[in-house]
Enzyme design. Structure first.
Site, short mmCIF file in Angstrom:
data_model
loop_
_atom_site.label_atom_id
_atom_site.label_comp_id
_atom_site.label_asym_id
_atom_site.label_seq_id
_atom_site.Cartn_x
_atom_site.Cartn_y
_atom_site.Cartn_z
N ASN A 10 98.14 -4.09 42.64
CA ASN A 10 97.25 -3.56 43.67
C ASN A 10 96.74 -2.17 43.26
O ASN A 10 97.52 -1.23 43.11
CB ASN A 10 98.07 -3.50 44.97
CG ASN A 10 97.28 -2.96 46.13
OD1 ASN A 10 96.54 -1.99 46.00
ND2 ASN A 10 97.45 -3.59 47.27
N ASP A 71 108.19 -3.06 48.36
CA ASP A 71 108.06 -4.26 49.18
C ASP A 71 107.86 -3.78 50.61
O ASP A 71 108.49 -2.80 51.02
CB ASP A 71 109.28 -5.16 49.07
CG ASP A 71 108.96 -6.56 49.60
OD1 ASP A 71 107.92 -7.12 49.21
OD2 ASP A 71 109.72 -7.08 50.43
N SER A 72 106.98 -4.44 51.32
CA SER A 72 106.66 -3.93 52.66
C SER A 72 106.30 -5.07 53.59
O SER A 72 106.08 -6.20 53.15
CB SER A 72 105.51 -2.93 52.57
OG SER A 72 104.37 -3.54 52.02
N GLY A 155 95.28 -6.04 56.06
CA GLY A 155 96.42 -6.78 56.63
C GLY A 155 96.55 -6.61 58.14
O GLY A 155 95.62 -6.81 58.91
N TYR A 156 97.74 -6.20 58.55
CA TYR A 156 98.05 -6.08 59.97
C TYR A 156 97.65 -4.73 60.57
O TYR A 156 97.96 -4.45 61.72
CB TYR A 156 99.56 -6.31 60.19
CG TYR A 156 100.04 -7.68 59.75
CD1 TYR A 156 99.80 -8.80 60.54
CD2 TYR A 156 100.72 -7.85 58.55
CE1 TYR A 156 100.24 -10.06 60.15
CE2 TYR A 156 101.16 -9.11 58.14
CZ TYR A 156 100.92 -10.20 58.94
OH TYR A 156 101.35 -11.44 58.54
N ASP A 157 96.96 -3.90 59.79
CA ASP A 157 96.58 -2.57 60.29
C ASP A 157 95.87 -2.61 61.65
O ASP A 157 96.15 -1.76 62.50
CB ASP A 157 95.69 -1.84 59.27
CG ASP A 157 96.51 -1.14 58.20
OD1 ASP A 157 97.61 -0.66 58.51
OD2 ASP A 157 96.03 -1.06 57.05
N LYS A 177 96.29 8.02 56.93
CA LYS A 177 97.29 6.95 56.88
C LYS A 177 98.31 7.23 55.77
O LYS A 177 99.52 7.09 55.99
CB LYS A 177 96.63 5.59 56.68
CG LYS A 177 97.65 4.46 56.81
CD LYS A 177 97.10 3.09 56.57
CE LYS A 177 98.26 2.13 56.30
NZ LYS A 177 97.82 0.88 55.69
#
Ligand code: IMP
Length: 200
Positions: A10, A71-72, A155-157, A177
Site C-alpha cells: 500500500n 495489521d488493522s 474502507g470503513y472511514d 487523520k
C-alpha cells in the site's frame, strides 16, 4: 545504513512510514523496492498474530533487515468486536465498502448511542535480524454513525463517527487523520521503542 522493510503493498502506508522515519539514518524500502514477492497467509486470530506472520514471512527473504508490518481493522462492540481481523474480508474482499458500511449500520439499527462504540485498531510488528520481535498497538475510538459521512479516507472511514470532531474519520483531512489515527499512533510507538532499544 540500516535497512527497514515495511511489509506492505500500500503506497499510502509507505508514504506515512517514510515521513515518520525521515529524521533517522535508515533506508526505508517497500516490498517491491526490496525485490520481495511472497504470498502471505493472514490466518491469525488476532491483529498481533497477523502482523507477526507478515514480518516473519518477509524476514525469511531479507534476514539482515529490520522488518515492519501492520495489521488493522474495525471492532464494533455491539457485534462482539466484528469484523475485527476479518475487516478486509467481511462480506467478501470485492464487496464495495458502501455495501459493507450500510450492512454494519443496518445491523446496529436497534442500538442506541451508548451501544454504538467502535474503534479502528492497528498493530505494528517488528522483526530484528537477531530474531527478536516486538509489537505495538493503538486505537482510535468512536461510534458507528447512523449514515455514511465524509469524502476522505477509505474502507470503513465513513462510518466511524468521532463525537469530539463532529464528523467521521472520512471527514478529516489526511494530515488530521494521521495525527490521531490508530496507525499513526502505533507507528510512532514503534519508532520510540526501536530508538529506546538502540535498534535505529
Ligand atoms: P489491513 O490491515 O491493511 O489489512 O486493513 C484491514 C482492513 O481494516 C482494511 O481493509 C479496512 O477495511 C479496515 N481498516 C483499517 N484501517 C482503516 C482506516 O483507517 N479506515 C478505514 N478502514 C480501515
Amino acid at each position: 545504513m540500516k535497512r527497514v522493510i515495511f511489509a506492505t503493498a500500500n503506497e499510502g502506508k509507505m508514504k506515512e512510514i517514510r515521513l515518520l522515519l525521515a529524521d533517522l539514518e535508515v533506508e526505508v524500502l517497500s516490498l517491491k523496492e526490496a525485490g520481495i514477492f511472497v504470498s502471505i497467509t493472514e490466518d491469525g486470530k488476532t491483529f498481533e498474530e497477523n502482523a507477526l506472520i507478515k514480518v516473519k514471512t518477509v524476514g525469511k527473504e531479507a534476514p539482515e533487515a529490520i522488518i515492519l508490518a501492520d495489521d488493522s481493522g474495525l471492532e464494533v462492540d455491539y457485534l462482539n468486536r466484528e469484523p475485527g481481523v476479518y475487516s478486509a474480508r467481511y462480506m467478501g474482499e470485492d464487496t464495495p465498502y458502501s455495501v459493507k458500511n450500510q450492512a454494519i449500520i443496518d445491523r446496529l439499527s436497534d442500538a442506541v448511542n451508548e451501544e454504538r462504540s467502535a474503534r479502528f485498531v492497528c498493530v505494528i510488528a517488528a522483526l530484528l535480524p537477531d530474531g527478536q520481535t516486538f509489537t505495538t498497538r493503538a486505537t482510535i475510538e468512536g461510534q458507528i454513525g447512523y449514515q455514511e459521512e465524509g469524502e476522505n479516507g477509505f474502507g470503513y472511514d465513513p462510518i466511524l463517527y468521532l463525537p469530539e470532531y463532529h464528523t467521521t474519520t472520512a471527514g478529516l483531512s489526511m494530515e488530521e487523520k494521521n495525527r490521531i489515527s490508530h496507525r499513526g499512533k502505533a507507528l510512532r510507538q514503534m519508532k520510540e521503542l526501536l530508538i529506546d532499544k538502540g535498534v535505529i
